[in-house]
Scaffold this motif. Structure first.
Motif, PDB file in Angstrom:
ATOM      1  N   ASN A 295       2.816  -6.236   5.946  1.00 24.95           N
ATOM      2  CA  ASN A 295       2.049  -6.580   7.143  1.00 24.95           C
ATOM      3  C   ASN A 295       0.851  -5.631   7.273  1.00 24.95           C
ATOM      4  O   ASN A 295       0.840  -4.702   8.078  1.00 24.95           O
ATOM      5  N   VAL A 296      -0.157  -5.888   6.426  1.00 27.38           N
ATOM      6  CA  VAL A 296      -1.359  -5.045   6.487  1.00 27.38           C
ATOM      7  C   VAL A 296      -2.293  -5.588   7.553  1.00 27.38           C
ATOM      8  O   VAL A 296      -2.272  -6.768   7.883  1.00 27.38           O
ATOM      9  N   SER A 297      -3.133  -4.697   8.079  1.00 26.46           N
ATOM     10  CA  SER A 297      -4.030  -5.101   9.167  1.00 26.46           C
ATOM     11  C   SER A 297      -5.440  -5.401   8.692  1.00 26.46           C
ATOM     12  O   SER A 297      -6.192  -6.098   9.371  1.00 26.46           O
ATOM     13  N   ASN A 298      -5.820  -4.872   7.523  1.00 25.87           N
ATOM     14  CA  ASN A 298      -7.189  -5.053   7.030  1.00 25.87           C
ATOM     15  C   ASN A 298      -7.193  -5.699   5.655  1.00 25.87           C
ATOM     16  O   ASN A 298      -6.222  -5.591   4.893  1.00 25.87           O
ATOM     17  N   ILE A 299      -8.315  -6.342   5.324  1.00 26.69           N
ATOM     18  CA  ILE A 299      -8.486  -6.917   3.994  1.00 26.69           C
ATOM     19  C   ILE A 299      -8.995  -5.799   3.080  1.00 26.69           C
ATOM     20  O   ILE A 299     -10.080  -5.255   3.308  1.00 26.69           O
ATOM     21  N   PRO A 300      -8.242  -5.424   2.051  1.00 27.13           N
ATOM     22  CA  PRO A 300      -8.660  -4.307   1.191  1.00 27.13           C
ATOM     23  C   PRO A 300      -9.840  -4.712   0.291  1.00 27.13           C
ATOM     24  O   PRO A 300      -9.982  -5.882  -0.075  1.00 27.13           O
ATOM     25  N   ASN A 301     -10.647  -3.728  -0.049  1.00 31.76           N
ATOM     26  CA  ASN A 301     -11.774  -3.999  -0.950  1.00 31.76           C
ATOM     27  C   ASN A 301     -11.631  -3.264  -2.276  1.00 31.76           C
ATOM     28  O   ASN A 301     -12.595  -3.139  -3.027  1.00 31.76           O
ATOM     29  N   LEU A 302     -10.392  -2.806  -2.554  1.00 29.92           N
ATOM     30  CA  LEU A 302     -10.154  -2.103  -3.808  1.00 29.92           C
ATOM     31  C   LEU A 302      -8.710  -2.295  -4.221  1.00 29.92           C
ATOM     32  O   LEU A 302      -7.797  -2.209  -3.388  1.00 29.92           O
TER      33      LEU A 302
ATOM     34  N   LEU B  69       1.450   0.674  -6.912  1.00 30.86           N
ATOM     35  CA  LEU B  69       0.562   0.947  -5.775  1.00 30.86           C
ATOM     36  C   LEU B  69      -0.718   0.154  -5.946  1.00 30.86           C
ATOM     37  O   LEU B  69      -1.431   0.300  -6.941  1.00 30.86           O
ATOM     38  N   ASN B  70      -0.996  -0.698  -4.981  1.00 30.67           N
ATOM     39  CA  ASN B  70      -2.227  -1.505  -4.982  1.00 30.67           C
ATOM     40  C   ASN B  70      -2.394  -2.313  -6.270  1.00 30.67           C
ATOM     41  O   ASN B  70      -3.520  -2.539  -6.740  1.00 30.67           O
ATOM     42  N   ASP B  71      -1.266  -2.766  -6.832  1.00 30.76           N
ATOM     43  CA  ASP B  71      -1.363  -3.548  -8.075  1.00 30.76           C
ATOM     44  C   ASP B  71      -1.941  -4.947  -7.844  1.00 30.76           C
ATOM     45  O   ASP B  71      -2.517  -5.538  -8.764  1.00 30.76           O
ATOM     46  N   THR B  72      -1.748  -5.487  -6.652  1.00 27.80           N
ATOM     47  CA  THR B  72      -2.312  -6.797  -6.326  1.00 27.80           C
ATOM     48  C   THR B  72      -3.082  -6.710  -5.020  1.00 27.80           C
ATOM     49  O   THR B  72      -2.953  -5.745  -4.253  1.00 27.80           O
ATOM     50  N   TRP B  73      -3.883  -7.712  -4.805  1.00 33.11           N
ATOM     51  CA  TRP B  73      -4.727  -7.770  -3.607  1.00 33.11           C
ATOM     52  C   TRP B  73      -3.880  -8.305  -2.463  1.00 33.11           C
ATOM     53  O   TRP B  73      -3.550  -9.498  -2.407  1.00 33.11           O
ATOM     54  N   VAL B  74      -3.458  -7.421  -1.559  1.00 33.91           N
ATOM     55  CA  VAL B  74      -2.575  -7.773  -0.446  1.00 33.91           C
ATOM     56  C   VAL B  74      -3.406  -7.857   0.833  1.00 33.91           C
ATOM     57  O   VAL B  74      -4.030  -6.875   1.243  1.00 33.91           O
ATOM     58  N   ILE B  75      -3.375  -9.046   1.448  1.00 27.64           N
ATOM     59  CA  ILE B  75      -4.193  -9.279   2.640  1.00 27.64           C
ATOM     60  C   ILE B  75      -3.287  -9.532   3.844  1.00 27.64           C
ATOM     61  O   ILE B  75      -2.073  -9.735   3.693  1.00 27.64           O
ATOM     62  N   PRO B  76      -3.836  -9.521   5.058  1.00 28.90           N
ATOM     63  CA  PRO B  76      -3.017  -9.724   6.264  1.00 28.90           C
ATOM     64  C   PRO B  76      -2.259 -11.056   6.240  1.00 28.90           C
ATOM     65  O   PRO B  76      -2.712 -12.038   5.642  1.00 28.90           O
TER      66      PRO B  76
END
Length: 479
Positions: free
Chosen positions: A392-399, A407-414
């Motif tokens: 449950n992330v709150s922001n769209i990651p840019n990296l 860790l951060n292996d895939t693009w996880v969005i809200p």
């Protein structure tokens, strides 16, 4: 010599009077050992008791006969129910057993007892109801379809189904039977409508028919049919002769519609060429429907036909998510005879899992196969997916850094943009090539190893939500 002759005449006269007096008996009114005779192929034995006097009045060749009147109590043409062997009944009172004929049907029969030596006849017994229930099982009407309709100002004909096949022992196979039709007035009460093998209905209501066994209780009755006056929204049902689900190994099943003037059958919404009769035979599962012309109006009916021979259900949805460390228990409910269960994960049989429940501890694609091993040999299956719950992330990651370190292996969005949100997610390379596009994003990009032609390639995303809002940005991929 003259006096001797007179004496012989007197002695002979006295002897005749004595013999005549001893040759008379009186038989009492029969006492019935029952209140009504409701006979059937499995039970047809009844007792009657009577007295006779004097016992010395009967001869060694005497026989007692039990006679049955007609259904109005008349002995004009009696039916003999039982005749005792000569000299077998010598003491009073006596009890005899008898059976009633299969043609017996009425409310006012009587019984009387006769003797043969000397000849004597009792007065008739009290009247009693007597029926031979030659058919005493439920039967079907209206092709076992529970609804029907008629056009305004018209009528609908209810008929008893015939011939009797399978579990339907049609009473029309027994010509001696008569039938009474009823209309329900409540869940527990009904009113008599008419007698006969069919009933023309022009009033809405629920109707059924019973074989006429008078005051005798019976299991010879039909299913209920609810009839309505047709409107634009009126629909009916389709019955399957082998049930639904049906067993395909038993051959084709016959689909039946209610009575009408003409018919057109459809499968999956497409008209079946030549299928214009009240019944349609098929050995293929699917969604069938039929339009029925009732004469002045028409109605439709449908059935989702299955051919597994049994029914089953599973208590989990097709898509499921679990948090790390959680499990999902899936349970199958089935009416299959001697069922067997096989569970699969990603197409591979899970060894040792043979029960109707399975506890899923891993993510992946699951399948369970249920097999009926007795009677109709058939199987069916259910598939479901177990995924890891989305963070449950709150922001769209840019990296992102898809290097396999967890860790951060895939693009996880809200969660408002992922699976179930009906948001369109597009990912575009710096050369303008769409590399990923979906309305069911699973937080899984990139699924495969990216080809790093640049040191830190940049991708761009466009997210269009269900309410037409758009989010745009870039994604830098680093090792």
């Amino acid at each position: 010599m003259r006096n001797f002759t007179i004496t012989k005449v007197v002695v002979f006269f006295i002897f005749c009077v004595t013999v005549n007096t001893n040759a008379q008996i009186v038989i009492s009114k029969p006492s019935l050992g029952f209140t009504q005779a409701c006979a059937s192929p499995s039970f047809n034995t009844y007792n009657v008791t009577f007295s006779f006097s004097p016992e010395s009045g009967i001869t060694g060749t005497n026989q007692f006969i039990v006679e049955l009147s007609d259904d109005a109590g008349s002995f004009a043409t009696p039916t003999v129910l039982y005749t005792s062997a000569q000299g077998s009944v010598t003491t009073s009172p006596a009890t005899l057993s008898f059976s009633i004929p299969i043609s017996t049907s009425g409310e006012a029969y009587k019984i009387r007892i006769k003797s043969t030596s000397p000849v004597a006849t009792s007065t008739p017994s009290d009247a009693f109801a007597a029926y031979y229930k030659i058919q005493d099982t439920p039967f079907s009407i209206n092709n076992l379809i529970s609804t029907a309709a008629y056009c305004s100002g018209g009528s609908y004909l209810l008929t008893i189904d015939n011939p009797g096949t399978g579990d339907n022992d049609s009473p029309l196979q027994y010509p001696s039977l008569t039938f009474n039709w009823y209309k329900e007035t409540s869940q527990t009460t009904s009113v008599f409508i008419a007698s006969g093998e069919s009933l023309s209905v022009n009033q809405p209501g629920t109707y059924f028919v019973e074989t006429n066994y008078g005051t005798c209780t019976s299991n010879s009755y039909s299913n209920r049919v609810t009839i309505s006056e047709s409107t634009s929204s009126t629909s009916s049902e389709i019955s399957s002769s082998l049930g639904n689900p049906y067993c395909s190994s038993e051959g084709a099943t016959t689909l039946s519609a209610i009575n009408g003037n003409s018919y057109q059958w459809y499968k999956e919404g497409v008209a079946i060429s030549g299928a214009t009769s009240q019944m349609y035979e098929t050995n293929e599962p699917g969604k069938y429907s039929v339009t029925i012309d009732l004469g002045g109006c028409s109605i439709s009916a449908s059935i989702d036909l299955e051919n597994s021979g049994f029914s089953s259900s599973i208590d989990v949805p097709e898509n499921n998510t679990i948090d790390e460390g959680e499990t999902l228990v899936a349970t199958v409910t089935t009416d299959a005879i001697n069922p067997e269960f096989e569970w699969y994960l990603n197409g591979t049989l899970i060894s040792g899992e043979i029960n109707n429940s399975y506890e899923a501890t891993q993510t992946g694609n699951y399948k369970v196969v249920i097999s009926q091993t007795s009677g109709c040999i058939a199987s069916t299956e259910f598939m479901f997916i177990v995924r890891e719950a989305f963070p449950n992330v709150s922001n769209i990651p840019n990296l992102i850094s898809p290097n396999g370190d967890g860790l951060n292996d895939t693009w996880v969005i809200p969660q408002e943009y992922v699976n179930g949100a009906n948001a369109e997610v597009s990912i575009i390379s710096s050369q303008g090539e769409i590399v990923h596009k979906t309305n069911d994003y699973l937080n899984n990009w990139p699924e495969n190893q990216l080809d790093f032609k640049d040191v830190n390639p940049v991708y761009y995303y466009i997210i269009k939500t269900a309410d037409n809002k758009t989010r745009k940005g870039s994604i830098t991929v680093v090792k």
